[in-house]
Design a protein around this motif. Structure first.
Motif, PDB file in Angstrom:
ATOM      1  N   ARG A   1       0.314   1.590   1.920  1.00  0.00           N
ATOM      2  CA  ARG A   1       0.613   2.070   3.271  1.00  0.00           C
ATOM      3  C   ARG A   1      -0.251   1.360   4.312  1.00  0.00           C
ATOM      4  NH1 ARG A   1       0.131   6.853   1.816  1.00  0.00           N
ATOM      5  NH2 ARG A   1      -1.978   7.174   2.573  1.00  0.00           N
ATOM      6  N   PHE A   2      -1.067   0.400   3.877  1.00  0.00           N
ATOM      7  CA  PHE A   2      -1.921  -0.422   4.712  1.00  0.00           C
ATOM      8  C   PHE A   2      -3.121   0.334   5.278  1.00  0.00           C
ATOM      9  CE2 PHE A   2       0.613  -4.457   5.733  1.00  0.00           C
ATOM     10  CZ  PHE A   2       1.280  -4.393   4.521  1.00  0.00           C
ATOM     11  N   ASP A   3      -3.514   1.436   4.614  1.00  0.00           N
ATOM     12  CA  ASP A   3      -4.778   2.098   4.936  1.00  0.00           C
ATOM     13  C   ASP A   3      -5.910   1.297   4.307  1.00  0.00           C
ATOM     14  OD1 ASP A   3      -3.466   4.260   6.173  1.00  0.00           O
ATOM     15  OD2 ASP A   3      -3.218   5.268   4.237  1.00  0.00           O
ATOM     16  N   VAL A   4      -6.968   1.018   5.076  1.00  0.00           N
ATOM     17  CA  VAL A   4      -8.129   0.318   4.536  1.00  0.00           C
ATOM     18  C   VAL A   4      -8.986   1.331   3.774  1.00  0.00           C
ATOM     19  CG1 VAL A   4     -10.172  -1.052   5.058  1.00  0.00           C
ATOM     20  CG2 VAL A   4      -8.087  -1.348   6.416  1.00  0.00           C
ATOM     21  N   LEU A   5      -9.237   1.050   2.493  1.00  0.00           N
ATOM     22  CA  LEU A   5      -9.960   1.978   1.620  1.00  0.00           C
ATOM     23  C   LEU A   5     -11.407   1.569   1.410  1.00  0.00           C
ATOM     24  CD1 LEU A   5      -7.209   2.417  -1.128  1.00  0.00           C
ATOM     25  CD2 LEU A   5      -7.532   3.754   0.961  1.00  0.00           C
ATOM     26  N   ALA A   6     -11.698   0.285   1.475  1.00  0.00           N
ATOM     27  CA  ALA A   6     -13.057  -0.219   1.274  1.00  0.00           C
ATOM     28  C   ALA A   6     -13.130  -1.615   1.872  1.00  0.00           C
ATOM     29  CB  ALA A   6     -13.420  -0.252  -0.211  1.00  0.00           C
ATOM     30  N   ALA A   7     -14.332  -2.030   2.273  1.00  0.00           N
ATOM     31  CA  ALA A   7     -14.508  -3.359   2.865  1.00  0.00           C
ATOM     32  C   ALA A   7     -15.968  -3.778   2.743  1.00  0.00           C
ATOM     33  CB  ALA A   7     -14.080  -3.371   4.328  1.00  0.00           C
TER      34      ALA A   7
ATOM     35  N   THR B   1       3.534  -8.195   9.308  1.00  0.00           N
ATOM     36  CA  THR B   1       3.051  -6.846   9.022  1.00  0.00           C
ATOM     37  C   THR B   1       4.212  -5.880   8.841  1.00  0.00           C
ATOM     38  OG1 THR B   1       1.016  -7.257  10.272  1.00  0.00           O
ATOM     39  CG2 THR B   1       1.624  -4.959   9.884  1.00  0.00           C
ATOM     40  N   ALA B   2       5.196  -5.928   9.731  1.00  0.00           N
ATOM     41  CA  ALA B   2       6.347  -5.030   9.617  1.00  0.00           C
ATOM     42  C   ALA B   2       7.126  -5.302   8.336  1.00  0.00           C
ATOM     43  CB  ALA B   2       7.255  -5.181  10.834  1.00  0.00           C
ATOM     44  N   ALA B   3       7.329  -6.569   8.001  1.00  0.00           N
ATOM     45  CA  ALA B   3       8.083  -6.912   6.792  1.00  0.00           C
ATOM     46  C   ALA B   3       7.318  -6.521   5.535  1.00  0.00           C
ATOM     47  CB  ALA B   3       8.402  -8.402   6.782  1.00  0.00           C
ATOM     48  N   ALA B   4       5.990  -6.680   5.546  1.00  0.00           N
ATOM     49  CA  ALA B   4       5.188  -6.315   4.379  1.00  0.00           C
ATOM     50  C   ALA B   4       5.125  -4.802   4.208  1.00  0.00           C
ATOM     51  CB  ALA B   4       3.787  -6.894   4.503  1.00  0.00           C
ATOM     52  N   LEU B   5       5.023  -4.075   5.319  1.00  0.00           N
ATOM     53  CA  LEU B   5       5.015  -2.616   5.232  1.00  0.00           C
ATOM     54  C   LEU B   5       6.326  -2.111   4.648  1.00  0.00           C
ATOM     55  CD1 LEU B   5       3.503   0.038   5.919  1.00  0.00           C
ATOM     56  CD2 LEU B   5       4.654  -0.023   8.143  1.00  0.00           C
ATOM     57  N   ARG B   6       7.437  -2.682   5.064  1.00  0.00           N
ATOM     58  CA  ARG B   6       8.725  -2.259   4.519  1.00  0.00           C
ATOM     59  C   ARG B   6       8.830  -2.605   3.041  1.00  0.00           C
ATOM     60  NH1 ARG B   6      13.302  -0.304   6.209  1.00  0.00           N
ATOM     61  NH2 ARG B   6      12.980  -0.607   8.439  1.00  0.00           N
ATOM     62  N   ALA B   7       8.316  -3.766   2.651  1.00  0.00           N
ATOM     63  CA  ALA B   7       8.444  -4.195   1.260  1.00  0.00           C
ATOM     64  C   ALA B   7       7.530  -3.408   0.327  1.00  0.00           C
ATOM     65  CB  ALA B   7       8.128  -5.681   1.144  1.00  0.00           C
ATOM     66  N   GLU B   8       6.355  -3.016   0.801  1.00  0.00           N
ATOM     67  CA  GLU B   8       5.355  -2.454  -0.104  1.00  0.00           C
ATOM     68  C   GLU B   8       5.240  -0.938  -0.045  1.00  0.00           C
ATOM     69  OE1 GLU B   8       1.573  -4.529  -0.128  1.00  0.00           O
ATOM     70  OE2 GLU B   8       2.495  -6.281   0.810  1.00  0.00           O
ATOM     71  N   ALA B   9       5.466  -0.345   1.131  1.00  0.00           N
ATOM     72  CA  ALA B   9       5.273   1.098   1.259  1.00  0.00           C
ATOM     73  C   ALA B   9       6.447   1.858   0.655  1.00  0.00           C
ATOM     74  CB  ALA B   9       5.105   1.476   2.732  1.00  0.00           C
TER      75      ALA B   9
END
Length: 262
Positions: free
Chosen positions: A124-130, A171-179
């Motif tokens: 969902r593109f939430d950053v979990l760690a960095a 970003t929009a295309a990746a969100l649709r493909a992965e989420a």
């Protein structure tokens, strides 16, 4: 994401993007749709129009691989978008109310990459760690941020990317493909982003393309211009987590700029 009828909405949207001329269909006569009519797509895919109607209306949601392959060819989908079509038609997986935590070994790996920005995000593109290099590269890489939200709704992020229109489309295309469109948190995120006209225009294209290894340019407010190669790595044993790593060409000005981040 129209989670209750994600497959049907996808088919209708992509049907509208295929010009009749591409399918050797006559263009004469008044057309109420820009792309293929429902009966035209059904004929091209070798299925009945009533069955296609049921698919688009969400009555039938799990067509066979043969039907999906025929629809993908008729809709002129590329490999990534075809894979997304098949995923939409798959039965729902187990309901995950709690997402897995980032393993301690992954945290150690991020911190071991000296001079290399790296972070972990979910589908969902939430950053979990960095690591500290990623956090210094951009505020959007701070854990707790959502990358899609920052790309479209944060003016500072728009200034960060000189190629923002390309970044936004990716970003929009990746969100649709992965989420997962059946995830309520994803649906709430998309509903929030649809208030932005740029996101809405890209989302309505129904493009689907997972994140790939590619060059990304930054305009950092302190160290200036950077050109970094992005690599996406799936975390073993955690299908929902991806490590994103940015690397500069050795000896390049971008490598020197990275060294001045901290």
């Amino acid at each position: 994401m129209a989670a209750d009828n994600a497959l049907g909405e996808f088919l209708k949207a992509r049907r509208g993007r295929v010009p009749p001329s591409h399918a050797d269909l006559p263009a004469h006569g008044r057309r109420r749709v820009a792309g293929l009519r429902r009966e035209e797509l059904a004929r091209l895919a070798g299925i009945s129009e009533p069955y296609l109607t049921r698919l688009e209306q969400g009555v039938d949601r799990h067509p066979s691989p043969q039907v999906l392959g025929a629809l993908a060819r008729a809709l002129e989908l590329d490999a990534d978008t075809s894979a997304h079509l098949f995923a939409l038609a798959a039965p729902a997986g187990p309901d995950r109310t709690a997402e897995p935590e980032v393993a301690s070994e992954v945290h150690q790996l991020l911190d071991a990459w000296t001079g290399t920005p790296a972070y972990v995000r979910n589908r969902r593109f939430d950053v979990l760690a960095a690591n500290k290099w990623a956090r210094a590269l951009a505020p959007m890489y701070e854990p707790g941020h959502n990358l899609a939200r920052d790309v479209f709704l944060d003016p500072g992020t728009r200034r960060l990317f000189p190629d923002w229109p390309e970044i936004a489309a990716q970003t929009a295309a990746a969100l649709r493909a992965e989420a997962d469109p059946r995830d309520p948190r994803t649906a709430r995120l998309v509903a929030e982003l649809l208030a932005d006209g740029d996101f809405r225009a890209l989302w309505e294209r129904y493009d689907a393309r997972p994140s790939r290894d590619e060059l990304k340019r930054f305009t950092h407010p302190v160290v200036g211009e950077l050109a970094l190669r992005r690599q996406a790595l799936t975390v073993g044993g955690a299908e929902q987590q991806v490590i994103i790593v940015y690397q500069a060409v050795p000896g390049s000005p971008s490598e020197s700029a990275l060294a001045r981040l901290l």
